[in-house]
Each structure stands twice: as structure tokens, then as C-alpha cells.
Design a protein around this motif. Structure first.
Motif, PDB file in Angstrom:
ATOM      1  N   ASN A  26     -47.912  54.304 -59.794  1.00 48.27           N
ATOM      2  CA  ASN A  26     -46.597  54.099 -60.406  1.00 48.27           C
ATOM      3  C   ASN A  26     -46.628  52.772 -61.153  1.00 48.27           C
ATOM      4  N   THR A  27     -46.634  52.831 -62.478  1.00 48.76           N
ATOM      5  CA  THR A  27     -46.790  51.624 -63.293  1.00 48.76           C
ATOM      6  C   THR A  27     -45.681  50.623 -63.035  1.00 48.76           C
ATOM      7  N   GLN A  28     -44.437  51.091 -62.954  1.00 48.97           N
ATOM      8  CA  GLN A  28     -43.304  50.188 -62.766  1.00 48.97           C
ATOM      9  C   GLN A  28     -43.375  49.484 -61.414  1.00 48.97           C
ATOM     10  N   LEU A  29     -43.726  50.240 -60.376  1.00 50.32           N
ATOM     11  CA  LEU A  29     -43.825  49.655 -59.036  1.00 50.32           C
ATOM     12  C   LEU A  29     -44.976  48.657 -58.962  1.00 50.32           C
ATOM     13  N   CYS A  30     -46.108  49.006 -59.549  1.00 50.12           N
ATOM     14  CA  CYS A  30     -47.261  48.094 -59.527  1.00 50.12           C
ATOM     15  C   CYS A  30     -46.955  46.811 -60.296  1.00 50.12           C
ATOM     16  N   THR A  31     -46.270  46.929 -61.415  1.00 49.53           N
ATOM     17  CA  THR A  31     -45.916  45.753 -62.209  1.00 49.53           C
ATOM     18  C   THR A  31     -45.014  44.814 -61.420  1.00 49.53           C
ATOM     19  N   SER A  32     -44.025  45.364 -60.749  1.00 48.40           N
ATOM     20  CA  SER A  32     -43.106  44.520 -59.969  1.00 48.40           C
ATOM     21  C   SER A  32     -43.824  43.845 -58.809  1.00 48.40           C
ATOM     22  N   ARG A  33     -44.766  44.543 -58.186  1.00 49.39           N
ATOM     23  CA  ARG A  33     -45.520  43.931 -57.082  1.00 49.39           C
ATOM     24  C   ARG A  33     -46.365  42.758 -57.568  1.00 49.39           C
ATOM     25  N   VAL A  34     -47.050  42.957 -58.704  1.00 51.33           N
ATOM     26  CA  VAL A  34     -47.879  41.877 -59.245  1.00 51.33           C
ATOM     27  C   VAL A  34     -47.021  40.703 -59.690  1.00 51.33           C
ATOM     28  N   GLU A  35     -45.904  40.976 -60.361  1.00 50.60           N
ATOM     29  CA  GLU A  35     -45.020  39.898 -60.820  1.00 50.60           C
ATOM     30  C   GLU A  35     -44.446  39.126 -59.642  1.00 50.60           C
ATOM     31  N   SER A  36     -44.072  39.839 -58.596  1.00 53.33           N
ATOM     32  CA  SER A  36     -43.511  39.189 -57.417  1.00 53.33           C
ATOM     33  C   SER A  36     -44.538  38.274 -56.754  1.00 53.33           C
ATOM     34  N   TYR A  37     -45.757  38.748 -56.631  1.00 52.34           N
ATOM     35  CA  TYR A  37     -46.802  37.924 -56.009  1.00 52.34           C
ATOM     36  C   TYR A  37     -47.176  36.754 -56.910  1.00 52.34           C
ATOM     37  N   MET A  38     -47.188  36.971 -58.210  1.00 47.22           N
ATOM     38  CA  MET A  38     -47.590  35.932 -59.151  1.00 47.22           C
ATOM     39  C   MET A  38     -46.623  34.752 -59.107  1.00 47.22           C
ATOM     40  N   SER A  39     -45.344  35.013 -58.832  1.00 48.95           N
ATOM     41  CA  SER A  39     -44.358  33.936 -58.790  1.00 48.95           C
ATOM     42  C   SER A  39     -44.576  32.996 -57.611  1.00 48.95           C
ATOM     43  N   THR A  40     -45.274  33.486 -56.563  1.00 46.54           N
ATOM     44  CA  THR A  40     -45.514  32.644 -55.390  1.00 46.54           C
ATOM     45  C   THR A  40     -46.940  32.109 -55.321  1.00 46.54           C
ATOM     46  N   ARG A  41     -47.865  32.762 -56.029  1.00 42.99           N
ATOM     47  CA  ARG A  41     -49.272  32.360 -55.975  1.00 42.99           C
ATOM     48  C   ARG A  41     -49.867  32.438 -57.380  1.00 42.99           C
ATOM     49  N   PRO A  42     -49.684  31.392 -58.194  1.00 45.60           N
ATOM     50  CA  PRO A  42     -50.120  31.461 -59.591  1.00 45.60           C
ATOM     51  C   PRO A  42     -51.632  31.437 -59.789  1.00 45.60           C
ATOM     52  N   THR A  43     -52.394  30.866 -58.852  1.00 46.01           N
ATOM     53  CA  THR A  43     -53.850  30.745 -59.044  1.00 46.01           C
ATOM     54  C   THR A  43     -54.593  31.726 -58.151  1.00 46.01           C
ATOM     55  N   PHE A  44     -55.790  32.095 -58.594  1.00 44.03           N
ATOM     56  CA  PHE A  44     -56.631  33.044 -57.856  1.00 44.03           C
ATOM     57  C   PHE A  44     -57.577  32.295 -56.918  1.00 44.03           C
ATOM     58  N   PRO A  45     -58.075  33.015 -55.871  1.00 43.29           N
ATOM     59  CA  PRO A  45     -57.877  34.431 -55.524  1.00 43.29           C
ATOM     60  C   PRO A  45     -56.534  34.694 -54.839  1.00 43.29           C
ATOM     61  N   TRP A  46     -56.038  35.904 -55.000  1.00 43.31           N
ATOM     62  CA  TRP A  46     -54.783  36.318 -54.386  1.00 43.31           C
ATOM     63  C   TRP A  46     -55.058  37.088 -53.094  1.00 43.31           C
ATOM     64  N   ARG A  47     -54.069  37.036 -52.205  1.00 45.23           N
ATOM     65  CA  ARG A  47     -54.108  37.840 -50.983  1.00 45.23           C
ATOM     66  C   ARG A  47     -53.319  39.133 -51.178  1.00 45.23           C
ATOM     67  N   LEU A  48     -53.193  39.541 -52.428  1.00 46.49           N
ATOM     68  CA  LEU A  48     -52.459  40.761 -52.742  1.00 46.49           C
ATOM     69  C   LEU A  48     -53.143  41.952 -52.079  1.00 46.49           C
ATOM     70  N   GLY A  49     -52.368  42.722 -51.339  1.00 41.61           N
ATOM     71  CA  GLY A  49     -52.926  43.881 -50.644  1.00 41.61           C
ATOM     72  C   GLY A  49     -52.816  43.774 -49.144  1.00 41.61           C
ATOM     73  N   GLU A  50     -52.354  42.641 -48.649  1.00 40.90           N
ATOM     74  CA  GLU A  50     -52.164  42.494 -47.201  1.00 40.90           C
ATOM     75  C   GLU A  50     -51.106  43.496 -46.726  1.00 40.90           C
TER      76      GLU A  50
END
Length: 547
Positions: A479-503
Motif C-alpha cells: 500500500n503506497t500511501q501507508l508505506c509513505t506515511s510510515r517512512v515519513e513518520s519515522y523520518m521525523s524522529t530519526r533523520p540519519t541512517f541506519p534506521w530501526r524501521l521494521g521493529e
């Protein structure tokens, strides 16, 4: 008293003529001049017969010397195998045979200088060149105009320095690092290292970077000069000579679109173009960002065109470093307004810039690879694999993926689906851009890339059409819209990589996010390796690659 003054005046004039003749002998080749009222291409410099024929001898002697120098080790081995080690008298005889080359070279230089001395245009050019050198300062556009040296196109080694690395307080965050061998290890590996050195310098470098071959540069010199003339007249381009840390002179050209009415805000951003292994900024990628309204800085690899040196990794790194420093200190661009645009092997210098200056705005890499050796091993005999692997690691370690993983900014990878150079038998599954993408995603999203999600990502990468890739995403519930919101939400709290996205996500959710991100990082272009990139594909990636 008057006779004494006349005698001194005559001596002074004679001394001046001798000095001028020496300058003509040692001077650069003049290719064309630009003055008001001339055509777009300017006026091509026409040497007189004396200079023309002597210059042909100089070029022929140079090519002959290169052939003898680089072929001599192979001939020596062949001679020893067939006839045994040559005697001292045999070596002396051989040297006497080839002694005519330096003699012819020297005589041709002198005759060519006399021809130039008798050419009015060349003498006028020398006046402008001397005037620019007498300024004893860096030569920018104002100085080039005031002295008149900007009205000529000539060999860059004689051009007054435009910018030196010493003038910049900007320093790279990271530099190239290699594992240092211990003393015992060096001694034990010396014989094989000597062989690898010879193979890298005499054979591999010419295969990996054919644009550094002397005869190739001579063949395209007139075409490069014409293209520089076109950029100069059409876009008011300025040619510059940069001095790198290792002393190499880097030939570059800058087109300033800041304030241009047809460029709008795009002109405030600078696109630095990194060309392929047989390309030059004059005949390469600059037209695309120019047509899009961006300011553009093109440069030639060491050993390409009028850039000095050889395109080995350390010299490539230093060349890219001084180009970025020039962009920031010399031209006044901020890092966030700099975009690196690379094609093919130019991805290596792009990764050097991204690694060294992580504040750079964005990186676009077209038709490139992750590392060099996997491409090498498909093109050489099996019995040379181990030797070649060591040679590449020691002298031609173009580790693009490793260096790009040290950059946290926006990245766009353009994969050419019919690329015959970056894959085996044009098989999309073997395209090395796939491996570059996987390494970047693994570094930035370590929780998303694992043994459970990788098979699906590889299926997406080997899908030959956009329809097949979309069908796979839909079958995974992406779901493109859902994935975009998840990435944007995480990006606002963790601007630099690596991310813990997927926990705390299921394997299915991780797969959906991974395919979504893969589609944002990689664009597919249905073309072969050398087809010009379509304008639609030159889009600056946004932060988080959500564009």
C-alpha cells in the motif's frame, strides 16, 4: 653615448627574441581563438607548414615511445624465452636502434618552436598567456577576460591555476583508507605485488579506463575543443584548471545559471557530472542538467583530456575532492545545493564525494555497479581469477557500494534493463546495480533486509517489465500511501541512517516496506549502457527518497 644605448637596445631585443623563441618551443598547443564577431566555434588555429609537420613528428614520436615503453616488458619476456637472456652488447645495440626517437623528438620540438615564432596568432596568444602569469594570482573569469587568455583554447597544463586545494578550508570528513601490511607480510608478498603492479599499470588500467589512452585522447582532441567552444558561446562557460592534493591538474568547465531568467530556482543548484570510463565532460552528461536549468560543473578524470595523472583510485579521489572544494570555496555553492550526477564508472568518484562530504544534497547514479571485481571475473580466463582478484583489491578497488553506505542523503539509482556492460549476457538478474541497491538498503534499513525478505526483493529485481514489478507489489499487499506515511513518520524522529524501521513488524509488512523503498531508490530505464539518458529520468531525489 647614443651608440652605447643603441647597442644595449639591440642586445635587449635579441635577448627578447631568444626568450620568445624558447617560449614557442616549450609552449602549449593552441587550438582556437575567440573574438567578437566570430562564429560559435571560434577561429580554428591554423599552424604554418613548419609547425604542422614538426608537430606531426612530435605526436608520432610520442605514440611510438608509448608503444615501445609499454610493449617492452612483453617483448623482453618473449625474447628471453626464445633466445635466452640478452647480452650487454645486444642491449646496447637495441638502445642504439631506438635512440633516433629522442633525437627526432628534440629536433621536432625546435622546428615546431621556430614555426610558432613566425606565426602571428601564436605570438599574440603568448602575450596574453604571459600577462595572465604575471598576475601571480588565481585566474578567474575577470582575470581571464582582462589578460585576454580567456580568448584562447589551448592545452590546459599551461593554463594559469584557477583554484588550488590549498585555498580551501573545507576538508573531507573521510579519506581513503587501506589496510597496511606488516613488514614481514610485505617482504613475502613482494614478488606477487610487483606482478600485480605491472598488470594493473600496463594492462588493467587501459582496459578499465580506455579514455586515458594517449592515442584516444589525440583522436578526440579536436572534437573536445569544438564542444568547449560551443559551451563557451552558448552558455558563457568558463574553463578552469584545479590543483589536487597530489599535484594533478584537473581540467573542468563551469556553466553558471544563477540568476538566469530561463533557469529559475534550479540555477541556484549545482550539478557536478562524473563521466564514464571513456567519456569526457565535453562529450558527456552535461547537456541534460543544463537543459533542466541547473548550474553545471563538468570535469575530466586524471589522464583524460587535459587532466594530468592516471585514473587510479587515490588520484580519482583527490580529483573529486578538489572539484567539490572548488564548487564550495571557489564558486560559492553550499553543500546542500550540490547534486552529484554520475554515469557508469563515474559512480566511484560520486561515492568518494558522498562519503567525504555527507552534507551534499543528493546523488544520482546511472548504469553503475557495486564493486569492480565481479565484472572483471566474467571477462577473464579462470586461471587468472585469483591473481586478478588480488590485483583489483590492491590497485583498482572501486568499492562504490561500501562508500555510498557512508552517505545518508538522498540517492537515486538508475538501472538500465538492457545493460550489456553491467550484467552477464544482458541478464537483468545479474545487473550489478541490483547489488548496489541491496547493499544501500541493507545499510540503511537493516531490520527490513533479511533472509526472509531478500528472496522477494530479488524477484522484484529480476522482473523484466514495470507491469511484472507492480503485480508482485500488489500480490504482497503493498500500500503506497501507508508505506509513505510510515517512512515519513519515522523520518521525523530519526533523520540519519541506519534506521530501526521494521521493529515489531511482521515479515509481510517488512516485505511491503522493502519493495516500496526499492521502487523509490531505483528507477528502471529500458536502454543499453551507452544510450543517452532521457530527460524524464533526471529528477533530483528528495529527502527519504519519497519522490
Amino acid at each position: 653615448m647614443s651608440e652605447e644605448l643603441e647597442r644595449r637596445l639591440e642586445q635587449s631585443q635579441e635577448t627578447s627574441k631568444v626568450f620568445k623563441l624558447l617560449q614557442c618551443i616549450r609552449g602549449p598547443r593552441l587550438r582556437r581563438s575567440f573574438f567578437a564577431g566570430r562564429t560559435v566555434e571560434g577561429r580554428v588555429y591554423i599552424p604554418n607548414r613548419m609547425e604542422k609537420y614538426a608537430d606531426n613528428v612530435v605526436l608520432a614520436a610520442h605514440v611510438l615511445y608509448s608503444i615501445i615503453f609499454y610493449a617492452s616488458p612483453l617483448y623482453f619476456v618473449y625474447y628471453c624465452v626464445r633466445y635466452g637472456v640478452p647480452s650487454v652488447s645486444g642491449i646496447i645495440s637495441f638502445l642504439q636502434t631506438v635512440a633516433f626517437i629522442p633525437f627526432s623528438f628534440s629536433m621536432a620540438f625546435i622546428v615546431r618552436g621556430v614555426g610558432r615564432f613566425r606565426n602571428e596568432m601564436y605570438c599574440e596568444f603568448l602575450k596574453s598567456l604571459n600577462a595572465s602569469r604575471n598576475l601571480r594570482t588565481s585566474i578567474g573569469p575577470p582575470e581571464a577576460r582582462s589578460t585576454g587568455v580567456g580568448n584562447y583554447d589551448f592545452e590546459m597544463y599551461a593554463h594559469p591555476l584557477t583554484f588550488s586545494h590549498k585555498q580551501s578550508s573545507v576538508k573531507p570528513r573521510r579519506i581513503l583508507s587501506h589496510r597496511r601490511k606488516g613488514i614481514i607480510e610485505r617482504i613475502l608478498s613482494l614478488p606477487i605485488s610487483v606482478l600485480r603492479f605491472a598488470a594493473a599499470h600496463f594492462v588493467a588500467r587501459r582496459l578499465v579506463y580506455p579514455g586515458s589512452l594517449a592515442f584516444y585522447n589525440l583522436a578526440v582532441a579536436d572534437g573536445l575543443s569544438m564542444r568547449r567552444a560551443m559551451y563557451r558561446k552558448k552558455h558563457n562557460a568558463f574553463r578552469a584548471r584545479l590543483e589536487a592534493v597530489d599535484g594533478n591538474s584537473i581540467d573542468c568547465m563551469f556553466i553558471d545559471r544563477r540568476g538566469s531568467p530561463d533557469a529559475h530556482a534550479a540555477g541556484n543548484k549545482l550539478v557536478i557530472c562524473c563521466e564514464g570510463n571513456a567519456a569526457f565532460y565535453e562529450l558527456g552528461m552535461m547537456d541534460m542538467p543544463i537543459s533542466a536549468g541547473y548550474s553545471v560543473l563538468g570535469w575530466n578524470h586524471p589522464g583524460f583530456g587535459d587532466s594530468s595523472g592516471l585514473p587510479f583510485p587515490a588520484q580519482e579521489f583527490n580529483a573529486m575532492d578538489v572539484v567539490v572544494r572548488y564548487a564550495v570555496t571557489g564558486l560559492g555553492f553550499t553543500f546542500k545545493d550540490i547534486i552529484i550526477f554520475a554515469w557508469s564508472i563515474g559512480g566511484y568518484t560520486a561515492s568518494c564525494a558522498a562519503m567525504s562530504y555527507p552534507e551534499i544534497g543528493a546523488v544520482i547514479i546511472d548504469g553503475s555497479f557495486d564493486e569492480l571485481y565481479p565484472l572483471v571475473k566474467t571477462r577473464i580466463p579462470k586461471f587468472l581469477l585469483t591473481f586478478s582478484q588480488g590485483m583489483v583489491k590492491e590497485f583498482l578497488d572501486l568499492n562504490i557500494a561500501e562508500q555510498l553506505c557512508r552517505y545518508s542523503g538522498p540517492i537515486r539509482i538508475i538501472r538500465r534493463t538492457m545493460d550489456e556492460m553491467m550484467s552477464v549476457d544482458q541478464n537483468l538478474q545479474t545487473n550489478r546495480s541490483n547489488y548496489l541497491l541491496i547493499e544501500i538498503l541493507r545499510n540503511r534499513y537493516p531490520l527490513l533486509v533479511n533472509d526472509s525478505t531478500l528472496p522477494t526483493l530479488r524477484n522484484w529485481l529480476k522482473a523484466e517489465t514495470e507491469g511484472e514489478r507492480m503485480a508482485l507489489c500488489l500480490s504482497c499487499g503493498c500500500n503506497t500511501q501507508l508505506c509513505t506515511s510510515r517512512v515519513e513518520s519515522y523520518m521525523s524522529t530519526r533523520p540519519t541512517f541506519p534506521w530501526r524501521l521494521g521493529e515489531e513488524m511482521s515479515t509481510s509488512e517488512k516485505t511491503q516496506l522493502l519493495l516500496f523503498l526499492a521502487g523509490r531508490y531505483m528507477w528502471n530505464y529500458d536502454a543499453t549502457h551507452c544510450q543517452p539518458l532521457q530527460a524524464d529520468f533526471f529528477k533530483i531525489p528528495s529527502n527519504g527518497n519519497l519522490q
